[in-house]
Design a protein around this motif. Structure first.
Motif, short mmCIF file in Angstrom:
data_model
loop_
_atom_site.label_atom_id
_atom_site.label_comp_id
_atom_site.label_asym_id
_atom_site.label_seq_id
_atom_site.Cartn_x
_atom_site.Cartn_y
_atom_site.Cartn_z
N GLU A 200 75.93 -46.00 -7.12
CA GLU A 200 75.76 -46.35 -8.53
C GLU A 200 74.91 -47.62 -8.67
O GLU A 200 75.11 -48.60 -7.96
CB GLU A 200 77.13 -46.60 -9.16
N TRP A 201 73.98 -47.57 -9.63
CA TRP A 201 73.13 -48.71 -9.97
C TRP A 201 73.31 -48.98 -11.46
O TRP A 201 73.08 -48.09 -12.29
CB TRP A 201 71.66 -48.42 -9.66
N ARG A 202 73.71 -50.21 -11.80
CA ARG A 202 73.93 -50.59 -13.20
C ARG A 202 72.92 -51.66 -13.60
O ARG A 202 72.80 -52.69 -12.94
CB ARG A 202 75.34 -51.16 -13.40
N PHE A 203 72.23 -51.41 -14.70
CA PHE A 203 71.23 -52.33 -15.22
C PHE A 203 71.69 -52.81 -16.59
O PHE A 203 71.78 -52.04 -17.54
CB PHE A 203 69.88 -51.63 -15.32
N GLN A 204 71.99 -54.12 -16.69
CA GLN A 204 72.54 -54.68 -17.91
C GLN A 204 71.44 -55.22 -18.82
O GLN A 204 70.34 -55.56 -18.38
CB GLN A 204 73.53 -55.80 -17.56
N ASP A 205 71.79 -55.37 -20.11
CA ASP A 205 70.80 -55.87 -21.06
C ASP A 205 70.54 -57.36 -20.90
O ASP A 205 69.57 -57.88 -21.44
CB ASP A 205 71.20 -55.54 -22.50
N ASP A 206 71.36 -58.08 -20.12
CA ASP A 206 71.10 -59.49 -19.85
C ASP A 206 70.30 -59.70 -18.57
O ASP A 206 70.10 -60.82 -18.13
CB ASP A 206 72.40 -60.28 -19.79
N GLY A 207 69.83 -58.59 -17.95
CA GLY A 207 69.00 -58.68 -16.76
C GLY A 207 69.73 -58.55 -15.45
O GLY A 207 69.11 -58.49 -14.39
N THR A 208 71.06 -58.47 -15.47
CA THR A 208 71.85 -58.32 -14.25
C THR A 208 71.73 -56.90 -13.71
O THR A 208 71.70 -55.93 -14.47
CB THR A 208 73.32 -58.65 -14.53
N VAL A 209 71.67 -56.79 -12.38
CA VAL A 209 71.70 -55.49 -11.70
C VAL A 209 72.89 -55.49 -10.75
O VAL A 209 73.03 -56.42 -9.94
CB VAL A 209 70.41 -55.22 -10.92
N THR A 210 73.73 -54.47 -10.83
CA THR A 210 74.89 -54.34 -9.95
C THR A 210 74.78 -53.06 -9.15
O THR A 210 74.51 -52.00 -9.71
CB THR A 210 76.20 -54.36 -10.75
N MET A 211 74.95 -53.18 -7.83
CA MET A 211 74.86 -52.05 -6.92
C MET A 211 76.25 -51.78 -6.36
O MET A 211 76.87 -52.66 -5.78
CB MET A 211 73.91 -52.34 -5.76
N ASN A 212 76.75 -50.57 -6.52
CA ASN A 212 78.08 -50.20 -6.04
C ASN A 212 78.03 -48.89 -5.27
O ASN A 212 77.24 -48.00 -5.58
CB ASN A 212 79.05 -50.01 -7.21
N VAL A 213 78.88 -48.80 -4.27
CA VAL A 213 79.18 -47.52 -3.63
C VAL A 213 80.68 -47.28 -3.80
O VAL A 213 81.50 -48.13 -3.47
CB VAL A 213 78.80 -47.50 -2.15
N GLY A 214 81.02 -46.13 -4.34
CA GLY A 214 82.42 -45.75 -4.50
C GLY A 214 82.70 -44.55 -3.63
O GLY A 214 81.87 -43.65 -3.51
#
Length: 436
Positions: A200-214
């Motif tokens: 999973e790749w999450r791109f936030q409106d404040d510029g943060t990017v979070t990379m997760n593996v579940g």
């Protein structure tokens, strides 16, 4: 993670597969993260419409990127840019972002796996039902050297509510500033034995990017044989004991801040001293170290790193950068390449996977820790290692709840103010006194 193998023998032979980009892909369904039309305004992403992801979020931020599917790494995102409101053009963040390895050693020492390069992670891409991508688009991926039908409806792009982006009540208590946010979510599901990995790749409106593996799927009943004190009883009594193991997930990030690969790395450490006479609290002093050569780094209290743009500055004249924020981890001490939280290496086209790396000359080291050889960093590559020690529990059956591990990169001085600042507060940049 909360899953075991098909068996410790994996009930199948590991396969060596060549790295290959995917061919054409189609889309199905409808949603907010559709491919950009061919006649749309120019974007930072340079790819055809089939491989383009573009999403404008509710706060006015637009994310753009290209995607492709690699025969070992699976989903690869490239030319990733971020354009918050008030910026006239996209701000390039990453040249590429992908998984670098999933290393799985068992506690009893019987086996260990490199799922990306040794066990067909990419070929295990799963079809997604519409209900698994609510409100979004499911793209069809052509899987290189597929074991079955190569055309898999396996890439979801959608948006998902995150809750408050901010909340602030003014001193006069007559107005509350608040906003709710959504993220752009891009993900695939890949099956390896009994495991199903959600990348999973999450791109936030404040510029943060979070990379997760579940990890989810099923416990392997063939592994209910840990009678040496290294497992956990599953089911009634103590007859079945699931074998414990670790999941060491690596990511590979190639930054391209403001369109340049010549970024620099800075490490910050803060020292805390006891309160001196007359002080009410401890004093903290923060120092900066410029990382100019390859490094094997370890996270600790009051330490952080940032990747700094070589060319770009925000409207305040401050160098744009992204801070690297490690997630919760359990470092696996059994291998030299898992003993550090991150590695900064100089770009080398043959260094693609953190362990069991294929494609290089026989004399080239196969693991990331051996690539830290003192080279000057002119085009730094970030390898992040996040580990989890999985001791199974009764609740892991059946099916298994998803367990997540990952990290984030967070903008630091990319914009002069919060990119979601309401227009009536924009004057406050660097000021605290109310206007008369």
């Amino acid at each position: 993670m909360r899953v075991n193998r098909m068996s410790r023998a994996r009930k199948g032979a590991a396969v060596g597969l060549s790295v290959a980009a995917l061919a054409a892909g189609a889309t199905t369904g409808a949603g907010p993260a559709n491919a950009q039309p061919r006649n749309a305004a120019a974007a930072a992403a340079e790819c055809s419409a089939n491989y383009r992801i573009e999403q404008k979020l509710t706060g006015g931020t637009t994310w753009r990127m290209c995607w492709r599917y690699d025969g070992k790494a699976g989903l690869v995102l490239e030319n990733i840019s971020y354009q918050p409101k008030g910026e006239t053009k996209p701000i390039k963040v990453l040249n590429s972002a992908r998984l670098g390895q999933i290393h799985v050693p068992y506690d009893d020492g019987s086996v260990e796996y490199d799922d990306l390069t040794g066990f067909g992670f990419a070929q295990g891409l799963m079809n997604l039902a519409p209900g698994e991508c609510p409100g979004g688009t499911i793209k069809t991926v052509k899987v290189p050297e597929a074991w079955q039908d190569p055309n898999v409806k396996g890439l979801c792009t959608t948006t998902r509510a995150r809750g408050h982006a901010y909340r602030m009540q003014g001193d006069t208590a007559n107005k509350v500033y608040q906003a709710q946010s959504k993220d752009l979510l891009v993900y695939t599901v890949n099956q390896v034995g009994w495991y199903e990995y959600m990348t999973e790749w999450r791109f936030q409106d404040d510029g943060t990017v979070t990379m997760n593996v579940g990890a989810t799927g099923s416990l392997s009943f063939d592994d209910y044989d840990a009678g040496d004190g290294r497992g956990w009883p599953i089911g009634k009594g103590n007859a079945a004991k699931a074998t414990s193991h670790s999941h060491n997930v690596f990511w590979r990030l190639d930054f391209g801040l403001d369109g340049s690969s010549k970024n620099r790395i800075e490490q910050y450490d803060s020292a805390v001293t006891a309160p001196a006479a007359g002080d009410q609290a401890s004093k903290i002093k923060t120092t900066r170290t410029k990382i100019t050569k390859e490094l094997a780094g370890d996270a600790k209290a009051y330490r952080w790193w940032r990747m700094v743009s070589a060319t770009g500055k925000n409207k305040d004249g401050h160098a744009r950068s992204y801070e690297i924020v490690p997630g919760a981890t359990t470092k696996y001490p059994g291998r030299s390449f898992t003993k550090h939280d991150m590695y900064f290496t100089e770009y080398n086209k043959c260094e693609k996977f953190a362990t069991n790396n294929p494609g290089c000359a026989n004399t080239h080291p196969k693991n990331v820790d051996k690539w830290v050889g003192g080279q000057n960093l002119t085009h730094p590559i970030v390898w992040m290692n996040v580990g989890f020690h999985h001791i199974a529990r009764d609740e892991d059956q059946q099916p298994m709840p998803v367990h997540w591990q990952g990290f984030s990169i967070v903008p630091r001085d990319v914009t002069a103010m919060n990119p979601l600042t309401p227009s009536e507060l924009a004057w406050q940049n660097g000021h605290w006194r109310p206007r008369s």
